[in-house]
Motif scaffolding. Sequence first.
Motif, short mmCIF file in Angstrom:
data_model
loop_
_atom_site.label_atom_id
_atom_site.label_comp_id
_atom_site.label_asym_id
_atom_site.label_seq_id
_atom_site.Cartn_x
_atom_site.Cartn_y
_atom_site.Cartn_z
N GLN A 171 0.80 -1.22 0.00
CA GLN A 171 0.00 0.00 0.00
C GLN A 171 0.84 1.27 0.00
N THR A 172 2.15 1.12 0.06
CA THR A 172 3.05 2.27 -0.02
C THR A 172 4.14 1.95 -1.02
N TYR A 173 4.20 2.73 -2.08
CA TYR A 173 5.18 2.49 -3.14
C TYR A 173 6.03 3.74 -3.27
N GLN A 174 7.34 3.53 -3.31
CA GLN A 174 8.26 4.67 -3.27
C GLN A 174 9.31 4.57 -4.38
N CYS A 175 9.58 5.70 -5.00
CA CYS A 175 10.59 5.77 -6.05
C CYS A 175 11.58 6.89 -5.74
N ARG A 176 12.82 6.69 -6.18
CA ARG A 176 13.84 7.75 -6.10
C ARG A 176 14.16 8.16 -7.53
N LEU A 177 13.99 9.44 -7.82
CA LEU A 177 14.14 9.97 -9.17
C LEU A 177 15.61 10.15 -9.54
N ARG A 178 15.93 9.91 -10.80
CA ARG A 178 17.26 10.23 -11.30
C ARG A 178 17.50 11.74 -11.14
N ASP A 179 18.79 12.10 -11.05
CA ASP A 179 19.13 13.51 -10.83
C ASP A 179 19.65 14.19 -12.09
N ASP A 180 19.54 13.50 -13.25
CA ASP A 180 20.13 14.05 -14.48
C ASP A 180 19.12 14.20 -15.60
N LEU A 181 17.84 14.39 -15.24
CA LEU A 181 16.79 14.44 -16.24
C LEU A 181 16.38 15.88 -16.56
N THR A 182 16.14 16.13 -17.82
CA THR A 182 15.62 17.42 -18.26
C THR A 182 14.50 17.19 -19.27
N PHE A 183 13.55 18.13 -19.28
CA PHE A 183 12.54 18.11 -20.33
C PHE A 183 13.16 18.58 -21.63
N SER A 184 12.47 18.31 -22.73
CA SER A 184 13.00 18.68 -24.04
C SER A 184 13.14 20.19 -24.20
N ASN A 185 12.46 20.97 -23.35
CA ASN A 185 12.59 22.43 -23.39
C ASN A 185 13.77 22.94 -22.56
N GLY A 186 14.51 22.02 -21.93
CA GLY A 186 15.69 22.39 -21.17
C GLY A 186 15.48 22.51 -19.68
N ARG A 187 14.25 22.48 -19.20
CA ARG A 187 13.99 22.61 -17.77
C ARG A 187 14.27 21.31 -17.05
N LYS A 188 14.85 21.38 -15.86
CA LYS A 188 15.17 20.20 -15.08
C LYS A 188 13.89 19.52 -14.61
N LEU A 189 13.84 18.20 -14.72
CA LEU A 189 12.70 17.39 -14.26
C LEU A 189 12.90 17.05 -12.80
N THR A 190 11.90 17.33 -11.97
CA THR A 190 12.01 17.10 -10.53
C THR A 190 10.91 16.17 -10.03
N ALA A 191 11.07 15.76 -8.78
CA ALA A 191 10.05 14.91 -8.15
C ALA A 191 8.72 15.65 -8.05
N GLU A 192 8.77 16.97 -7.96
CA GLU A 192 7.54 17.76 -7.92
C GLU A 192 6.76 17.62 -9.23
N ASP A 193 7.49 17.51 -10.36
CA ASP A 193 6.81 17.29 -11.64
C ASP A 193 6.11 15.94 -11.67
#
Length: 517
Positions: free
Chosen positions: A94-116
């Motif tokens: 009932q609890t699933y957790q992920c750790r996001l990579r730290d080197d991701l960006t959207f195609s527009n250049g903005r950094k992809l975050t856990a908030e996204d």
Amino acid sequence: MRSVRVRILAILAVLVIAGVGAWQLLPSGEGSSDAVTIGTSDEVTSLDPAGAYDAGSWAMYSNIYQSLMTFRAGSVTPEPDAAESCGFIGQKLQTYQCRLRDDLTFSNGRKLTAEDVRYSFERMMRIKSDVGPAALFPTLDTVVSEGRTITFNLSGKDATFPQKIATGAGAIVDAEKYPRDKLRTGDQADGSGPYVLKSYEPGARAELVPNPTYKGAVKKTGHAVDVRYFKGSEDLLAAWDSGEVDVSHRQLPPSRLSELDPNDPDLRITEADSAEIRNIIFNVRDDSPFSDKRVRQAVAALIDRGPLVREVYRSTVEPLYSLIPQGFIGHSTPFFDAYPSPDAQRARQLLQQAGVQMPVPVKFAYRDDDAYTKESAELRRQLEKDGLFKVSVKAVEWTTYQKGYAAGEYDMYTVGWLPDFPDPDTFSQPLVGTGNVLHSGYSSKRMDRLIAATQQFSDRSRTAGDFKDMQTLIGEDVPLLPLWQKKDYVVAKSEVAGSQYLSDGTGVWRLWELGRI
């Protein structure tokens, strides 16, 4: 899917030409840089992942967006893509957790975050589009982001949750580009997948170029791809015959597919077993003639799949007697067991028991496509030949069609279905659970209990009994009627490499595998 496996049974054609080695089956750095053109009769109904739950849209999403997890070709276990790692916390599922990579960006250049990531899931559930994927997550309660950690809190056990977030429903969007409470419109997409959408003309064309900043599970740079969309299979065939497209997938007309020669040196032909199925869906609301299950059972007693398989689809499909197709845990044959052959007398008795006047008037709709026109004509013939039903048939453009059946405008309609992820749950909860994406109006407490029971176990082999009970119940209630299970065909010119890896029958397009020799 499982323990279950979607199996590619056979690659029917391997190019055999004197002097041509096996190295030519893979893209070569020496090949042409011209974009590979692929033709399809599928349709992208929305570029916004919160607004589409169909094969054509998700095929595109798998290239221009990332999800936390993904599937390698032929694998039944999801692996990290945008995530570094993911897993259940504790034993309660009932609890699933992920750790996001730290080197991701959207195609527009903005950094992809856990908030996204959190934003993407929350807006999908908030918008809850009638034709969107929110119904895939009935147990999703809250999403929490902290640093690079994303935590999904579920209201009940769901062992298939990791597989669900590996689909197009888990596509991550840019929180600054996608409105919070409504779908994004226009012809732009901001994702972080292996491809960037260079240009897009709805219903006609999508130009894709490799994303130089992509980081994830796909390890090689793809080739530029030009996707051409066609209204139907005959239009796709005309484009193929004229040389307008290099690769054809989903789908040339059955008459052409049945005539393909695997020894043709100018073609690469891949035929695979597929989990694609097609069903008649019944509107079971009170104002529909199919509100009484005995009327639905009468249709089941009349339908003969043989002419559909042999004459309409030229044996490119196989008859299906279960909601869950062959190759999956829980597959059985309840509709063959209950309705082994067409029986007009039995159908008449069922209608008499239901107290309806014959012939029963039925509004029958289908997606406007040449192949489905022939299918619908055959279904109408079978239902009307004994004077039990009077069927009015209507062909409808795909996006209008989706909205129409969501609004309950049709008594009966046909819908194809590809698995969202490799587990039989993809054929149960979305299709026959309460609030299902088919908008049939069907709801059964017993069905919902069986669906919940199948989501209790990480060891999917333990779900077989519940899935078979589910199939038996579907055979009794007949909220839908399975028709066929389809083979998957990819046809490519000989100078195109990697076409055999484009699809494994699950609906994911691996465009990055394509190249030129």
